[in-house]
Design a protein around this motif. Sequence first.
Motif, PDB file in Angstrom:
ATOM      1  N   ALA A  17      12.976  -4.059  11.977  1.00  0.00           N
ATOM      2  CA  ALA A  17      12.312  -4.282  10.692  1.00  0.00           C
ATOM      3  C   ALA A  17      10.804  -4.130  10.835  1.00  0.00           C
ATOM      4  O   ALA A  17      10.140  -3.543   9.970  1.00  0.00           O
ATOM      5  CB  ALA A  17      12.655  -5.676  10.157  1.00  0.00           C
ATOM      6  N   ALA A  18      10.271  -4.653  11.932  1.00  0.00           N
ATOM      7  CA  ALA A  18       8.827  -4.594  12.140  1.00  0.00           C
ATOM      8  C   ALA A  18       8.356  -3.153  12.294  1.00  0.00           C
ATOM      9  O   ALA A  18       7.324  -2.759  11.738  1.00  0.00           O
ATOM     10  CB  ALA A  18       8.443  -5.408  13.372  1.00  0.00           C
ATOM     11  N   ILE A  19       9.112  -2.371  13.039  1.00  0.00           N
ATOM     12  CA  ILE A  19       8.717  -0.977  13.260  1.00  0.00           C
ATOM     13  C   ILE A  19       8.811  -0.188  11.961  1.00  0.00           C
ATOM     14  O   ILE A  19       7.939   0.629  11.642  1.00  0.00           O
ATOM     15  CB  ILE A  19       9.594  -0.353  14.371  1.00  0.00           C
ATOM     16  CG1 ILE A  19       9.156  -0.916  15.717  1.00  0.00           C
ATOM     17  CG2 ILE A  19       9.498   1.159  14.344  1.00  0.00           C
ATOM     18  CD1 ILE A  19      10.041  -0.488  16.867  1.00  0.00           C
ATOM     19  N   GLU A  20       9.865  -0.458  11.221  1.00  0.00           N
ATOM     20  CA  GLU A  20      10.003   0.161   9.905  1.00  0.00           C
ATOM     21  C   GLU A  20       8.808  -0.186   9.026  1.00  0.00           C
ATOM     22  O   GLU A  20       8.215   0.674   8.377  1.00  0.00           O
ATOM     23  CB  GLU A  20      11.304  -0.343   9.262  1.00  0.00           C
ATOM     24  CG  GLU A  20      11.360  -0.279   7.755  1.00  0.00           C
ATOM     25  CD  GLU A  20      11.528   1.133   7.242  1.00  0.00           C
ATOM     26  OE1 GLU A  20      11.874   2.006   8.070  1.00  0.00           O
ATOM     27  OE2 GLU A  20      11.297   1.361   6.038  1.00  0.00           O
ATOM     28  N   CYS A  21       8.443  -1.457   9.053  1.00  0.00           N
ATOM     29  CA  CYS A  21       7.310  -1.943   8.257  1.00  0.00           C
ATOM     30  C   CYS A  21       6.012  -1.274   8.681  1.00  0.00           C
ATOM     31  O   CYS A  21       5.215  -0.839   7.845  1.00  0.00           O
ATOM     32  CB  CYS A  21       7.223  -3.455   8.412  1.00  0.00           C
ATOM     33  SG  CYS A  21       5.807  -4.207   7.613  1.00  0.00           S
ATOM     34  N   ASP A  22       5.816  -1.184   9.978  1.00  0.00           N
ATOM     35  CA  ASP A  22       4.597  -0.552  10.482  1.00  0.00           C
ATOM     36  C   ASP A  22       4.542   0.914  10.095  1.00  0.00           C
ATOM     37  O   ASP A  22       3.479   1.440   9.748  1.00  0.00           O
ATOM     38  CB  ASP A  22       4.529  -0.699  12.003  1.00  0.00           C
ATOM     39  CG  ASP A  22       3.163  -0.306  12.548  1.00  0.00           C
ATOM     40  OD1 ASP A  22       2.158  -0.766  11.983  1.00  0.00           O
ATOM     41  OD2 ASP A  22       3.108   0.470  13.519  1.00  0.00           O
ATOM     42  N   GLY A  23       5.688   1.568  10.153  1.00  0.00           N
ATOM     43  CA  GLY A  23       5.732   2.972   9.768  1.00  0.00           C
ATOM     44  C   GLY A  23       5.311   3.149   8.321  1.00  0.00           C
ATOM     45  O   GLY A  23       4.495   4.023   8.012  1.00  0.00           O
ATOM     46  N   ARG A  24       5.858   2.315   7.465  1.00  0.00           N
ATOM     47  CA  ARG A  24       5.492   2.392   6.056  1.00  0.00           C
ATOM     48  C   ARG A  24       3.989   2.163   5.876  1.00  0.00           C
ATOM     49  O   ARG A  24       3.308   2.916   5.206  1.00  0.00           O
ATOM     50  CB  ARG A  24       6.276   1.360   5.255  1.00  0.00           C
ATOM     51  CG  ARG A  24       7.186   1.974   4.201  1.00  0.00           C
ATOM     52  CD  ARG A  24       7.912   0.887   3.422  1.00  0.00           C
ATOM     53  NE  ARG A  24       8.768   0.050   4.227  1.00  0.00           N
ATOM     54  CZ  ARG A  24       8.578  -1.240   4.465  1.00  0.00           C
ATOM     55  NH1 ARG A  24       7.515  -1.832   3.958  1.00  0.00           N
ATOM     56  NH2 ARG A  24       9.430  -1.928   5.195  1.00  0.00           N
ATOM     57  N   ARG A  25       3.499   1.113   6.524  1.00  0.00           N
ATOM     58  CA  ARG A  25       2.083   0.777   6.413  1.00  0.00           C
ATOM     59  C   ARG A  25       1.212   1.945   6.859  1.00  0.00           C
ATOM     60  O   ARG A  25       0.234   2.302   6.224  1.00  0.00           O
ATOM     61  CB  ARG A  25       1.781  -0.449   7.264  1.00  0.00           C
ATOM     62  CG  ARG A  25       0.439  -1.119   6.974  1.00  0.00           C
ATOM     63  CD  ARG A  25       0.202  -2.257   7.951  1.00  0.00           C
ATOM     64  NE  ARG A  25       0.149  -1.797   9.329  1.00  0.00           N
ATOM     65  CZ  ARG A  25      -0.938  -1.295   9.899  1.00  0.00           C
ATOM     66  NH1 ARG A  25      -2.048  -1.172   9.202  1.00  0.00           N
ATOM     67  NH2 ARG A  25      -0.922  -0.882  11.153  1.00  0.00           N
ATOM     68  N   ARG A  26       1.591   2.556   7.976  1.00  0.00           N
ATOM     69  CA  ARG A  26       0.785   3.661   8.514  1.00  0.00           C
ATOM     70  C   ARG A  26       0.825   4.863   7.597  1.00  0.00           C
ATOM     71  O   ARG A  26      -0.172   5.564   7.433  1.00  0.00           O
ATOM     72  CB  ARG A  26       1.282   4.031   9.917  1.00  0.00           C
ATOM     73  CG  ARG A  26       1.022   2.955  10.932  1.00  0.00           C
ATOM     74  CD  ARG A  26       1.365   3.417  12.336  1.00  0.00           C
ATOM     75  NE  ARG A  26       0.203   3.419  13.206  1.00  0.00           N
ATOM     76  CZ  ARG A  26      -0.243   2.355  13.863  1.00  0.00           C
ATOM     77  NH1 ARG A  26       0.390   1.217  13.764  1.00  0.00           N
ATOM     78  NH2 ARG A  26      -1.310   2.434  14.613  1.00  0.00           N
ATOM     79  N   ARG A  27       1.986   5.122   7.017  1.00  0.00           N
ATOM     80  CA  ARG A  27       2.068   6.264   6.110  1.00  0.00           C
ATOM     81  C   ARG A  27       1.171   6.022   4.889  1.00  0.00           C
ATOM     82  O   ARG A  27       0.421   6.908   4.477  1.00  0.00           O
ATOM     83  CB  ARG A  27       3.517   6.491   5.677  1.00  0.00           C
ATOM     84  CG  ARG A  27       4.318   7.345   6.655  1.00  0.00           C
ATOM     85  CD  ARG A  27       5.678   7.723   6.077  1.00  0.00           C
ATOM     86  NE  ARG A  27       6.556   6.570   5.891  1.00  0.00           N
ATOM     87  CZ  ARG A  27       7.293   6.031   6.850  1.00  0.00           C
ATOM     88  NH1 ARG A  27       7.254   6.531   8.078  1.00  0.00           N
ATOM     89  NH2 ARG A  27       8.071   4.990   6.605  1.00  0.00           N
ATOM     90  N   ASP A  28       1.267   4.824   4.334  1.00  0.00           N
ATOM     91  CA  ASP A  28       0.416   4.503   3.183  1.00  0.00           C
ATOM     92  C   ASP A  28      -1.054   4.623   3.555  1.00  0.00           C
ATOM     93  O   ASP A  28      -1.856   5.198   2.822  1.00  0.00           O
ATOM     94  CB  ASP A  28       0.713   3.081   2.698  1.00  0.00           C
ATOM     95  CG  ASP A  28       2.096   2.976   2.087  1.00  0.00           C
ATOM     96  OD1 ASP A  28       2.754   4.021   1.974  1.00  0.00           O
ATOM     97  OD2 ASP A  28       2.512   1.858   1.750  1.00  0.00           O
ATOM     98  N   LEU A  29      -1.377   4.072   4.716  1.00  0.00           N
ATOM     99  CA  LEU A  29      -2.759   4.075   5.160  1.00  0.00           C
ATOM    100  C   LEU A  29      -3.281   5.488   5.327  1.00  0.00           C
ATOM    101  O   LEU A  29      -4.427   5.789   4.977  1.00  0.00           O
ATOM    102  CB  LEU A  29      -2.866   3.317   6.480  1.00  0.00           C
ATOM    103  CG  LEU A  29      -4.039   2.367   6.616  1.00  0.00           C
ATOM    104  CD1 LEU A  29      -3.923   1.272   5.571  1.00  0.00           C
ATOM    105  CD2 LEU A  29      -4.087   1.778   8.012  1.00  0.00           C
ATOM    106  N   GLU A  30      -2.451   6.351   5.866  1.00  0.00           N
ATOM    107  CA  GLU A  30      -2.897   7.713   6.092  1.00  0.00           C
ATOM    108  C   GLU A  30      -3.096   8.432   4.762  1.00  0.00           C
ATOM    109  O   GLU A  30      -4.012   9.231   4.605  1.00  0.00           O
ATOM    110  CB  GLU A  30      -1.886   8.465   6.959  1.00  0.00           C
ATOM    111  CG  GLU A  30      -2.460   9.717   7.598  1.00  0.00           C
ATOM    112  CD  GLU A  30      -1.373  10.683   7.997  1.00  0.00           C
ATOM    113  OE1 GLU A  30      -0.306  10.206   8.449  1.00  0.00           O
ATOM    114  OE2 GLU A  30      -1.573  11.897   7.844  1.00  0.00           O
ATOM    115  N   ALA A  31      -2.222   8.141   3.824  1.00  0.00           N
ATOM    116  CA  ALA A  31      -2.343   8.790   2.524  1.00  0.00           C
ATOM    117  C   ALA A  31      -3.680   8.436   1.874  1.00  0.00           C
ATOM    118  O   ALA A  31      -4.408   9.330   1.428  1.00  0.00           O
ATOM    119  CB  ALA A  31      -1.184   8.364   1.613  1.00  0.00           C
TER     120      ALA A  31
END
Lengths: 224, 224
Positions: free
Chosen positions: B132-146
Amino acid sequence: MGMTLTSRDTSPAASQSGPVVFVVDDDASVREALGALFRSIGLAVRLFGSALEFLQGKPGETPGCIVLDVRLPGVSGLDFQTQLSALGIHLPIIFMTGHGDIPMSVRAMKAGAIDFLAKPFREQDMLDAVAAAIECDGRRRRDLEAISNLRSHFASLTPREQEVLTHVTSGLMNKQIAAALGLSEITVKIHRGNLMRKMGARSLADLVRQAEALGVGTPLEMAR
Amino acid sequence: MGMTLTSRDTSPAASQSGPVVFVVDDDASVREALGALFRSIGLAVRLFGSALEFLQGKPGETPGCIVLDVRLPGVSGLDFQTQLSALGIHLPIIFMTGHGDIPMSVRAMKAGAIDFLAKPFREQDMLDAVAAAIECDGRRRRDLEAISNLRSHFASLTPREQEVLTHVTSGLMNKQIAAALGLSEITVKIHRGNLMRKMGARSLADLVRQAEALGVGTPLEMAR
DNA sequence: AATGAACCTAAACCAACGTATGATCATGCC
DNA sequence: GGCATGATCATACGTTGGTTTAGGTTCATT
């Protein structure tokens, strides 16, 4: 105190008075103590001995929060939290427990609880939690009402106007919308003017933001 | 979905391998056991005995999550969580503890922890939390990059173009923008065309959405 | 049968938008 | 000095947006 059921407060105007703290605990003495505590700072309170009793009232409309014992007769407080969510009752919940453990508190917090207090707790901690919960509920209700207004405006549009709106806010030109819907451009312009008026949008930027809040008219992620 | 990327943590090319689980625990045997557990499902792992040791590495760039013991030499895990946040390191944190209590877990969860596991915990619970944490981090990073891309585009605009953008996305007409900035309308048009090109916006709707994500050009709450 | 709502279209017109082309001026850099 | 960049403005032309006026259809309700 022999009062076991709802202690409707003195104030008769229950409609738009202020936030209410719903206390749900099977221990009458705890209920009363909490009731006195919240009343001492001017908060309206309603007391319940069980989950069922709480549901018998008609919560959900009243702003406020729930102070909930984890151990309840019948369902557990955690399960009750899930039920409330399923019922569309999203009042912030503050849990308290005398025999809780860490997994219990973590589950509650993951499910969105505002706080989880182990008995005995300091009164100030409870007051802080309630203040935060009421603040949170206020924000939630304001947001909800804002998009509710938007939704009713959107619902007042004719089907065609709704279609045109989604195309407009997708960034298409009138000409393209006309082609997509099999219309002439002039018709699209008419619909467009009408929907702008009905939505109360004074500019395209306005309309796009409203559509964004409504979750319509954003077909693809923007490039790059 | 385990991305079975090789656990070649030896290679210096830590750039674009996969998510890494950072384990921080002062007990070497616990570290090793967790390391083995995560490696067994194909996750890259890095082990640390203290908070300082962890900071000595250069985290924050690497995607992944932190598995953190609450009791650490030096600072407490909770305080370390605060420090990391202040340092701009927002890796999701999974706490574990052998001697935790409820207030501790609640504080951690309120501060944004993904999970808080009391020892002894089931391996599966830890694996679920990490997933769950890795999934969450992935989402966060994608949003951040956008939004990072958006920001760099916005930064590439000249000051004037930025001004014009905010006015355009506020719903003003070129004429009004010109008056507000003390320019002629034609100049506004020029800037407008340039900024549309630089922002990669193919329509006004596009631009408004980008401005919304950037938090610029929304002067007042929409009426009604 | 009549009414109204939603839908469609056309002609005409004006306002707003967008893009050339061409030009001036100031700034900062090589 | 020479050069690029940013900012400014003008004239001109074509496109797009928006309204008005004036029709028309279909459909459901009265």
